[in-house]
Design a protein around this motif. Structure first.
Motif, PDB file in Angstrom:
ATOM      1  N   PHE A   1      35.399 -22.663  21.544  1.00 40.15           N
ATOM      2  CA  PHE A   1      36.266 -21.533  21.229  1.00 40.15           C
ATOM      3  C   PHE A   1      35.898 -20.267  21.995  1.00 40.15           C
ATOM      4  O   PHE A   1      36.656 -19.303  21.999  1.00 40.15           O
ATOM      5  CB  PHE A   1      36.236 -21.231  19.728  1.00 40.15           C
ATOM      6  N   SER A   2      34.752 -20.229  22.649  1.00 39.10           N
ATOM      7  CA  SER A   2      34.277 -19.009  23.295  1.00 39.10           C
ATOM      8  C   SER A   2      34.987 -18.624  24.586  1.00 39.10           C
ATOM      9  O   SER A   2      35.324 -17.469  24.758  1.00 39.10           O
ATOM     10  CB  SER A   2      32.777 -19.110  23.564  1.00 39.10           C
TER      11      SER A   2
ATOM     12  N   SER B   1      37.158 -17.627  11.790  1.00 43.76           N
ATOM     13  CA  SER B   1      35.724 -17.438  12.009  1.00 43.76           C
ATOM     14  C   SER B   1      34.893 -18.494  11.288  1.00 43.76           C
ATOM     15  O   SER B   1      33.761 -18.752  11.660  1.00 43.76           O
ATOM     16  CB  SER B   1      35.292 -16.059  11.525  1.00 43.76           C
TER      17      SER B   1
ATOM     18  N   GLY C   1      31.886  -9.776  19.979  1.00 47.70           N
ATOM     19  CA  GLY C   1      33.012 -10.690  20.134  1.00 47.70           C
ATOM     20  C   GLY C   1      33.276 -11.402  18.826  1.00 47.70           C
ATOM     21  O   GLY C   1      32.850 -10.970  17.751  1.00 47.70           O
ATOM     22  N   GLN C   2      34.002 -12.499  18.909  1.00 49.73           N
ATOM     23  CA  GLN C   2      34.351 -13.234  17.692  1.00 49.73           C
ATOM     24  C   GLN C   2      33.092 -13.758  17.022  1.00 49.73           C
ATOM     25  O   GLN C   2      32.186 -14.272  17.666  1.00 49.73           O
ATOM     26  CB  GLN C   2      35.286 -14.389  18.011  1.00 49.73           C
ATOM     27  N   GLN C   3      33.046 -13.618  15.716  1.00 52.04           N
ATOM     28  CA  GLN C   3      31.928 -14.095  14.909  1.00 52.04           C
ATOM     29  C   GLN C   3      32.277 -15.470  14.331  1.00 52.04           C
ATOM     30  O   GLN C   3      33.437 -15.722  13.999  1.00 52.04           O
ATOM     31  CB  GLN C   3      31.652 -13.129  13.749  1.00 52.04           C
ATOM     32  N   PHE C   4      31.286 -16.330  14.193  1.00 49.52           N
ATOM     33  CA  PHE C   4      31.496 -17.649  13.609  1.00 49.52           C
ATOM     34  C   PHE C   4      30.472 -17.885  12.504  1.00 49.52           C
ATOM     35  O   PHE C   4      29.324 -17.449  12.610  1.00 49.52           O
ATOM     36  CB  PHE C   4      31.366 -18.747  14.671  1.00 49.52           C
TER      37      PHE C   4
ATOM     38  N   PRO D   1      43.389 -17.075  18.376  1.00 49.61           N
ATOM     39  CA  PRO D   1      41.971 -17.167  18.041  1.00 49.61           C
ATOM     40  C   PRO D   1      41.767 -17.978  16.753  1.00 49.61           C
ATOM     41  O   PRO D   1      42.559 -17.867  15.819  1.00 49.61           O
ATOM     42  CB  PRO D   1      41.551 -15.711  17.828  1.00 49.61           C
TER      43      PRO D   1
ATOM     44  N   ASN E   1      26.440 -14.560  17.413  1.00 53.84           N
ATOM     45  CA  ASN E   1      27.178 -13.498  16.719  1.00 53.84           C
ATOM     46  C   ASN E   1      26.656 -12.112  17.085  1.00 53.84           C
ATOM     47  O   ASN E   1      27.414 -11.142  17.073  1.00 53.84           O
ATOM     48  CB  ASN E   1      27.141 -13.704  15.208  1.00 53.84           C
TER      49      ASN E   1
END
Length: 182
Positions: free
Chosen positions: A111-112, A124, A148-151, A121, A144
């Motif tokens: 997903f990155s 999370s 950027g997007q956190q997972f 997107p 994280n």
């Protein structure tokens, strides 16, 4: 019943079957709540595709002499001194090992990178059937921290499993992982 076997045959696991059937209704309730949630409903408006991620691994080179392993075990205060030599000899036979990348790390890696203009997107939260291992937790926390997007997953049991492979991402992530686990 066999004359030599004094144990009765296993009974039908009725309780387990009833619990599983009951949990199915809870899963359906969750799906209905998702479909009726004003915040989550837009996710159902997109065309969904399922992508099978290829199995990934990374190659790890380990010390090949029992002396090096003994010094590592001594420095980490692992095993009694009389068992270090035996463990060092066994560990020295491993050499190079292909280590699988765990699924939650593979998903974050997938997903990155930037995708096309139609890319939506992902959520999370990464749903996995078990708690993440300690190495995956540290890797995801380091990821994280880069912004950027956190997972996230539902948590970690903290245990470490060998072999574990670290996904190849940007160099700053590798540095962050090393800082988190010196």
């Amino acid at each position: 019943m066999d004359a030599g076997n004094h144990h009765p045959p296993h009974p039908f696991p009725l309780r387990r079957v009833i619990e599983k059937l009951d949990s199915q209704s809870a899963h359906l309730d969750n799906l209905f709540e998702f479909a009726n949630s004003p915040r989550l409903r837009p996710a159902l408006l997109y065309n969904l595709t399922v992508t099978n991620l290829p199995s990934q691994s990374c190659s790890v080179s380990l010390p090949t002499s029992s002396g090096k392993w003994e010094s590592i075990l001594r420095a980490e205060n692992m095993l009694d001194s009389d068992k270090r030599s035996e463990a060092g000899q066994k560990l020295s036979l491993i050499g190079k090992k292909n280590c699988p990348i765990h699924c939650e790390c593979k998903l974050v890696q997938f997903f990155s990178p930037p995708h096309g203009p139609e890319w939506v997107p992902p959520f999370s939260y990464i749903g996995v059937s078990k708690l993440s291992c300690g190495a995956c937790r540290i890797w995801m926390e380091a990821y994280n921290e880069l912004g950027g997007q956190q997972f996230y997953t539902k948590g970690s049991h903290g245990a470490w499993y060998w072999p574990w492979g670290m996904p190849t991402m940007e160099a700053s992530l590798n540095e962050a992982v090393v800082e988190k686990n010196p």
